[in-house]
Write a protein that holds these residues in place. Sequence first.
Motif, PDB file in Angstrom:
ATOM      1  N   LYS A   1       0.844  -1.193   0.000  1.00 15.96           N
ATOM      2  CA  LYS A   1       0.000   0.000   0.000  1.00 15.96           C
ATOM      3  C   LYS A   1       0.884   1.250   0.000  1.00 15.96           C
ATOM      4  CE  LYS A   1      -3.934   1.986   2.377  1.00 15.96           C
ATOM      5  NZ  LYS A   1      -4.761   1.913   3.581  1.00 15.96           N
ATOM      6  N   GLY A   2       0.724   2.049  -1.042  1.00 17.79           N
ATOM      7  CA  GLY A   2       1.534   3.256  -1.190  1.00 17.79           C
ATOM      8  C   GLY A   2       2.602   3.133  -2.260  1.00 17.79           C
ATOM      9  N   LEU A   3       2.874   1.903  -2.694  1.00 22.28           N
ATOM     10  CA  LEU A   3       3.791   1.707  -3.820  1.00 22.28           C
ATOM     11  C   LEU A   3       2.946   1.837  -5.087  1.00 22.28           C
ATOM     12  CD1 LEU A   3       6.647   1.090  -4.835  1.00 22.28           C
ATOM     13  CD2 LEU A   3       6.089  -1.342  -4.690  1.00 22.28           C
ATOM     14  N   LEU A   4       2.889   3.059  -5.590  1.00 23.04           N
ATOM     15  CA  LEU A   4       2.012   3.413  -6.709  1.00 23.04           C
ATOM     16  C   LEU A   4       2.799   3.577  -7.999  1.00 23.04           C
ATOM     17  CD1 LEU A   4       0.053   6.197  -4.792  1.00 23.04           C
ATOM     18  CD2 LEU A   4      -0.689   3.837  -5.167  1.00 23.04           C
ATOM     19  N   PRO A   5       2.163   3.339  -9.144  1.00 21.05           N
ATOM     20  CA  PRO A   5       2.849   3.497 -10.434  1.00 21.05           C
ATOM     21  C   PRO A   5       3.395   4.908 -10.672  1.00 21.05           C
ATOM     22  CG  PRO A   5       0.782   2.324 -10.741  1.00 21.05           C
ATOM     23  CD  PRO A   5       0.806   2.802  -9.309  1.00 21.05           C
ATOM     24  N   THR A   6       2.902   5.894  -9.945  1.00 21.33           N
ATOM     25  CA  THR A   6       3.340   7.278 -10.149  1.00 21.33           C
ATOM     26  C   THR A   6       4.619   7.620  -9.391  1.00 21.33           C
ATOM     27  OG1 THR A   6       1.889   7.957  -8.345  1.00 21.33           O
ATOM     28  CG2 THR A   6       1.024   8.146 -10.602  1.00 21.33           C
ATOM     29  N   ILE A   7       5.094   6.748  -8.498  1.00 21.24           N
ATOM     30  CA  ILE A   7       6.302   7.097  -7.752  1.00 21.24           C
ATOM     31  C   ILE A   7       7.547   6.656  -8.509  1.00 21.24           C
ATOM     32  CG2 ILE A   7       5.065   7.107  -5.542  1.00 21.24           C
ATOM     33  CD1 ILE A   7       6.553   4.558  -4.816  1.00 21.24           C
ATOM     34  N   GLU A   8       8.626   7.325  -8.235  1.00 23.52           N
ATOM     35  CA  GLU A   8       9.865   7.151  -9.003  1.00 23.52           C
ATOM     36  C   GLU A   8      10.428   5.732  -8.943  1.00 23.52           C
ATOM     37  OE1 GLU A   8      14.240   9.292  -9.355  1.00 23.52           O
ATOM     38  OE2 GLU A   8      12.972   9.739  -7.640  1.00 23.52           O
ATOM     39  N   CYS A   9      10.387   5.088  -7.795  1.00 25.58           N
ATOM     40  CA  CYS A   9      11.016   3.774  -7.654  1.00 25.58           C
ATOM     41  C   CYS A   9      10.105   2.618  -8.070  1.00 25.58           C
ATOM     42  CB  CYS A   9      11.500   3.559  -6.221  1.00 25.58           C
ATOM     43  SG  CYS A   9      10.199   3.091  -5.051  1.00 25.58           S
ATOM     44  N   TYR A  10       8.927   2.904  -8.604  1.00 24.68           N
ATOM     45  CA  TYR A  10       7.941   1.846  -8.870  1.00 24.68           C
ATOM     46  C   TYR A  10       8.515   0.692  -9.701  1.00 24.68           C
ATOM     47  CZ  TYR A  10       3.551  -0.481  -9.886  1.00 24.68           C
ATOM     48  OH  TYR A  10       2.545  -1.412  -9.981  1.00 24.68           O
ATOM     49  N   ALA A  11       9.155   0.983 -10.809  1.00 26.73           N
ATOM     50  CA  ALA A  11       9.660  -0.087 -11.691  1.00 26.73           C
ATOM     51  C   ALA A  11      10.707  -0.941 -10.986  1.00 26.73           C
ATOM     52  CB  ALA A  11      10.226   0.502 -12.974  1.00 26.73           C
ATOM     53  N   VAL A  12      11.700  -0.309 -10.365  1.00 25.04           N
ATOM     54  CA  VAL A  12      12.756  -1.079  -9.709  1.00 25.04           C
ATOM     55  C   VAL A  12      12.206  -1.832  -8.491  1.00 25.04           C
ATOM     56  CG1 VAL A  12      13.675   0.777  -8.222  1.00 25.04           C
ATOM     57  CG2 VAL A  12      15.178  -1.051  -9.000  1.00 25.04           C
ATOM     58  N   CYS A  13      11.262  -1.226  -7.773  1.00 29.65           N
ATOM     59  CA  CYS A  13      10.699  -1.866  -6.575  1.00 29.65           C
ATOM     60  C   CYS A  13       9.788  -3.044  -6.942  1.00 29.65           C
ATOM     61  CB  CYS A  13       9.952  -0.850  -5.722  1.00 29.65           C
ATOM     62  SG  CYS A  13      11.083   0.325  -4.929  1.00 29.65           S
ATOM     63  N   THR A  14       9.007  -2.908  -7.988  1.00 34.42           N
ATOM     64  CA  THR A  14       8.146  -4.024  -8.388  1.00 34.42           C
ATOM     65  C   THR A  14       8.993  -5.170  -8.949  1.00 34.42           C
ATOM     66  OG1 THR A  14       7.651  -2.991 -10.520  1.00 34.42           O
ATOM     67  CG2 THR A  14       6.077  -2.620  -8.729  1.00 34.42           C
ATOM     68  N   ASP A  15      10.085  -4.851  -9.643  1.00 30.11           N
ATOM     69  CA  ASP A  15      11.018  -5.902 -10.070  1.00 30.11           C
ATOM     70  C   ASP A  15      11.587  -6.624  -8.853  1.00 30.11           C
ATOM     71  OD1 ASP A  15      10.660  -5.395 -12.764  1.00 30.11           O
ATOM     72  OD2 ASP A  15      12.553  -4.299 -13.000  1.00 30.11           O
TER      73      ASP A  15
END
Length: 149
Positions: free
Chosen positions: A110-124
């Motif tokens: 919750k709070g890890l949204l597609p609009t935040i900067e780290c989204y791609a690296v964090c979802t990986d």
Amino acid sequence: MESYTCNIMLKTTADHVFDALTKAIPSWWTEMYEGHSDKLGDYFIVHFGDPVYKKMQVVELIDNAKVVWFVEDSRIAIPGLINQTEWIGTSIIWEIIEKGDYVEVNLTHKGLLPTIECYAVCTDGWRQFIASLKLYLETGKGTPFQSAD
């Protein structure tokens, strides 16, 4: 805007999943772990090398059903990442649901949204560590982050 979610089916038991999330974090997430995570109110810190860490508090525990961590402090020191504290104030919610011979594990960050900067690296990263959790639960050996030391 939807927070990051991931669902996996595992050939294991709910109590084994609960133990992995409360007592065996170094076995699947990162070997660089300190603190405790098996009681309500516990604090723990996970490191991914020196510059990357997350300090969390266990804010909800329902035996064999739910684990919730609140991110108190965090630093994601990755080159090129301007906002290195985006995890602060987010919650990591694990729901464990028995379904016959399988267990469904639902992760919501919750709070890890597609609009935040780290989204791609964090979802990986989540995909990598969810795979490690699955491996740990089904074979007894995960692939947690290991220090280069």
